[in-house]
Design a protein around this motif. Structure first.
Motif, PDB file in Angstrom:
ATOM      1  N   THR A 572      -8.756   2.562  -9.341  1.00 15.44           N
ATOM      2  CA  THR A 572      -8.031   1.723  -8.585  1.00 15.44           C
ATOM      3  C   THR A 572      -7.509   0.464  -8.785  1.00 15.44           C
ATOM      4  O   THR A 572      -8.668  -0.429  -8.987  1.00 15.44           O
ATOM      5  CB  THR A 572      -8.410   1.871  -6.936  1.00 15.44           C
ATOM      6  N   GLU A 602      -2.524   0.740  -7.617  1.00 11.39           N
ATOM      7  CA  GLU A 602      -2.353   1.811  -8.401  1.00 11.39           C
ATOM      8  C   GLU A 602      -3.587   2.598  -8.270  1.00 11.39           C
ATOM      9  O   GLU A 602      -4.542   2.002  -8.084  1.00 11.39           O
ATOM     10  CB  GLU A 602      -1.998   1.476  -9.734  1.00 11.39           C
ATOM     11  N   PHE A 611      -1.778  10.306 -10.192  1.00  8.70           N
ATOM     12  CA  PHE A 611      -1.608   8.879 -10.380  1.00  8.70           C
ATOM     13  C   PHE A 611      -0.496   8.585  -9.248  1.00  8.70           C
ATOM     14  O   PHE A 611       0.357   9.294  -9.065  1.00  8.70           O
ATOM     15  CB  PHE A 611      -0.812   8.462 -11.914  1.00  8.70           C
ATOM     16  N   MET A 613       1.388   4.674  -7.961  1.00 13.82           N
ATOM     17  CA  MET A 613       1.621   3.358  -8.038  1.00 13.82           C
ATOM     18  C   MET A 613       2.668   3.090  -6.965  1.00 13.82           C
ATOM     19  O   MET A 613       3.763   3.359  -6.911  1.00 13.82           O
ATOM     20  CB  MET A 613       1.881   2.929  -9.519  1.00 13.82           C
ATOM     21  N   GLU A 615       4.519  -0.912  -5.785  1.00  8.97           N
ATOM     22  CA  GLU A 615       4.492  -2.386  -5.625  1.00  8.97           C
ATOM     23  C   GLU A 615       5.884  -2.891  -4.922  1.00  8.97           C
ATOM     24  O   GLU A 615       6.989  -2.497  -4.977  1.00  8.97           O
ATOM     25  CB  GLU A 615       4.747  -2.884  -7.146  1.00  8.97           C
TER      26      GLU A 615
END
Length: 760
Positions: A572, A602, A611, A613, A615
């Motif tokens: 992470t 992430e 996975f 992620m 932002e």
């Protein structure tokens, strides 16, 4: 011809400590080449020396490895063969999904082999093999401390699951390695094992490896005992021919509603000849790239400058490290594309390339004919102007590099001839200075000359010869306490390179990005494996440009971004920064203060959700077209899911989303910019897969009479469906459908294709 198995055991890992181990360089007895099935049960493996001195690199370097890993190496007359055994006390937790080539990432159990047959530790070829036998390969550059997954090597690998772990066999043909003909340094290599659990662990075969080094390949280990074999292979010639047949049916409708249908069969070929170790000759004739994945959609509605996309086409990937590094540095800038950007080549009819590597020098040169139809870029300080590229151009590029100890010097020439007196030429030099183990200086000077310009409508026209330059100097520092990247550059207003990527010119820029390494610590009850305080500074000012009416000394952007980064369990990462920035949208316009907060996250949560992620940057953002600041955000989300199905099938799903908004002064939305890509891959076997990609971009703007902006609603959609049967790089069968549409207008296109590639 029967190749004798020389079986030099673990000659690849000749560590200093092995001087006290009498079995370190023991030759394995002659035997038959092992079958590449992932199982280390052939007779050759029973007699080959075993190396197991692995240590941790992540989360903490130089710590003893938690679980046992062993490596054996055999050398046949035409290949290196690696046998790697990975023990695991909880084999049921091994993450081994089927995956596409070059998609073996940190969320999977894998082993990697890095080889530097030149011996300078400037670059290394690598192959990554997952516990399911999936492959990722590419080139690692020490100058950028980054990997490039674009190059593919004709290797063979297999993995086998065992009651107490897994094993891997990797056959790496010597023809796929690039090394000098004479006076080369000892070959070097490194073996890496990735173990994704609650705490991701990365074990390496080099006990001296440290995260304080300037690059991950700084401690590659010498390869001893290859002398006689290397002498033989240096003179050996290798030839590979890959003919390809493509059948295509297209249906295109333009904005006026006119429909054009075509059916076409085309025959192409790729040819590779290595007359001896230091030379490689590549040729391509009528290549077809219909099976290459779509480029990821990007938010471009509020962007003034052109956006680059990565290269995926095979012909351009040979010797990419000699052309120049292709990865961005830690500050996020990518200056190498200014010299040669292969995506400027749209549709080559044919191409020829030669590459030479010596012990302290190397060079590559290519020449090709491009059917054209791409984009011409002419940059300014505040925006990139674009036009339609003339068809049937010829492109040439050459670069040579000399290595003198810690100093590397290179020169390059680039030419693009469109005919009718339209041509662009670039000459230049670049260099690198490695000042000890912690500091590196790099720079380049490029000089351009062009007679190709764009009028106000974006149409190509001939102009009086325009000359320009681009100069850059960068410093990179890394030690146990802090890391810094400092860059200064100047790009003159008329600098142009139609074989490169130039999105901004007429500027002087100084930038610095660095971070203080705070190390492991506990925060709010959470154990952090690593943490950093970061700071980015940048200022860009204009150079006088009378042609575009730009006065000198105007601030284009001024960035002040204090931030942080933290690493924790499950691989992470958490990061963020305050954006105390200023931006100017146009020459003579107001310098706007933008104040934003960026937060990112992430992780590899588990085997199903492998996975995640996200932002988000929120605050007062610049609306470029309206030349004002408004409250808004820019966000991106990426998720990857993998799940097993009945019959040994695997389903892979990836979703990427992008969103950008800015509000008008009245509080209503001024514009919305969206992008999305959904990718689904059904893996029927390690060789067979069905891939579906659907993506779209959608930009909407509300009319605003106060800034003379009209309503806007533009959309692009693309769909790609492909079944592929693939055996390495030699035999590939592809069947596919591509559809695309755009709005406004009625433009539509549909393509059906079948492609067969055979290797000899």
């Amino acid at each position: 011809m029967t190749f004798r198995l020389l079986g030099l055991g673990l000659l690849a890992l000749a560590l200093p400590a092995w001087a006290h181990n009498p079995t370190a360089l023991r030759l394995a007895p002659d035997a038959a080449t092992p079958q590449i099935d992932g199982r280390l049960d052939d007779d050759a493996w029973q007699r080959a020396p075993v190396y197991e001195r692995f240590v941790q690199f992540l989360p903490a370097d130089k710590q003893p490895a938690r679980w046992r890993t062993t490596v054996q190496v055999l050398v046949t007359g035409d290949a290196l063969v690696f046998g790697i055994r990975a023990w695991d006390p909880e084999p049921g937790r091994i993450r081994a999904p089927l995956a596409r080539r070059d998609q073996v990432k940190a969320d999977q159990d894998f082993v990697s082999v890095f080889i530097d047959p030149v011996g300078h530790r400037r670059s290394a070829q690598y192959v990554r093999v997952s516990a399911a036998g999936a492959l990722e390969d590419g080139q690692f550059s020490a100058e950028d401390d980054a990997e490039d997954t674009a190059p593919d090597f004709d290797v063979e690998a297999a993995a086998a699951r065992l009651p107490d772990g897994y094993s891997v066999e990797l056959r790496w043909p010597l023809a796929a390695l690039r090394f000098p003909h004479a006076d080369g340094l000892p070959w070097r290599m490194l073996v890496v094992r990735n173990i994704p659990r609650e705490d991701r662990t990365l074990d390496v075969s080099a006990p001296a490896m440290t995260k304080d080094a300037l690059s991950f390949i700084a401690e590659l280990q010498p390869l001893d005992g290859l002398g006689d074999l290397v002498e033989q292979v240096r003179e050996r010639s290798f030839i590979a021919l890959r003919p390809e047949l493509t059948l295509r049916s297209t249906n295109d409708r333009d904005e006026a509603g006119q429909v054009r249908r075509t059916r076409k069969a085309s025959l192409g070929a790729e040819f590779k000849w290595r007359p001896r170790a230091d030379w490689v000759i590549d040729a391509t004739l009528n290549p077809d790239f219909s099976q290459v994945e779509l480029d990821e959609p990007q938010l471009a509605g509020n962007t003034r400058f052109a956006l680059s996309v990565p290269e995926k086409r095979p012909f351009f990937l040979e010797s990419a490290d000699v052309v120049g590094p292709t990865q961005a540095d830690e500050s996020g800038e990518n200056r190498s594309l200014a010299a040669f950007y292969t995506r400027a080549i749209t549709d080559p009819d044919w191409g020829l390339r030669a590459t030479w590597r010596g012990a302290s020098a190397e060079a590559t040169a290519l020449h090709l004919r491009d059917a054209g139809g791409g984009t011409v870029l002419r940059a300014g300080a505040f925006a990139t102007r674009t036009g339609l590229q003339p068809r049937d151009s010829e492109a040439s590029f050459a670069r040579g590099r000399l290595q003198l100890g810690g100093v590397g010097l290179a020169g390059l020439v680039s030419a693009r001839d469109f005919g009718h007196g339209l041509a662009t030429h670039v000459v230049g030099s670049d260099g690198v200075l490695r000042a000890g183990d912690s500091d590196q200086f790099r720079g380049h000077l490029l000089l351009s000359s062009t007679t190709l310009g764009l009028d106000e409508d974006g149409q190509v026209r001939r102009v009086s010869r325009e000359r320009g330059h681009r100069a850059w100097l960068g410093w990179r520092h890394r030690d146990a306490d802090w890391v810094a990247n400092v860059n200064v550059e100047e790009i003159s207003p008329r600098f142009a390179n139609d074989n490169g990527f130039v999105s901004q010119s007429g500027i002087r820029r100084a930038s610095a990005f660095g971070y203080l390494r705070l190390g492991p610590r506990e925060l709010a009850g959470v154990d952090l494996h690593d943490s950093e305080f970061q700071l980015k500074l940048q200022e860009t000012r204009t150079v006088a440009d009378p042609l575009l009416g730009v006065a000198a000394g105007q601030v284009v952007d001024r960035l002040l971004q204090p931030g942080f980064w933290m690493a924790a369990a499950r691989n992470t990462g958490i990061w963020g920064h305050l954006g105390l920035d200023s931006h100017r949208a146009k020459s003579g316009g107001r310098l706007h203060d933008t104040r934003t907060l960026l937060l990112g996250f992430e992780s590899n949560p588990g085997e199903l959700l492998s996975f995640l992620m996200a932002e988000v940057e929120w605050g007062r953002r610049l609306d470029v077209d309206a030349d004002r600041v408004g409250l808004g955000l820019q966000a991106q989300l990426e998720a990857k899911l993998r799940t097993p199905l009945a019959g040994g099938w695997w389903l892979e799903f990836e979703q990427r989303l992008g969103l950008g908004t800015v509000d008008a002064p009245d509080g209503r939305r001024a514009f919305t910019d969206r992008s999305a890509q959904s990718l689904v891959v059904l893996h029927l076997s390690p060789r067979d897969s069905l891939r579906v990609i659907h993506q779209q971009t959608h930009f909407t703007r509300r009319a605003d009479a106060s800034v003379a902006l009209a309503d806007e609603d533009s959309r692009q959609r693309q769909l790609a469906v492909m079944f592929q049967h693939r055996v390495g790089l030699s035999r590939i069968v592809s069947l596919g459908l591509n559809r695309a549409s755009e709005r406004p207008g009625l433009a539509r296109s549909r393509e059906l294709f079948a492609k067969l590639t055979l290797g000899y």
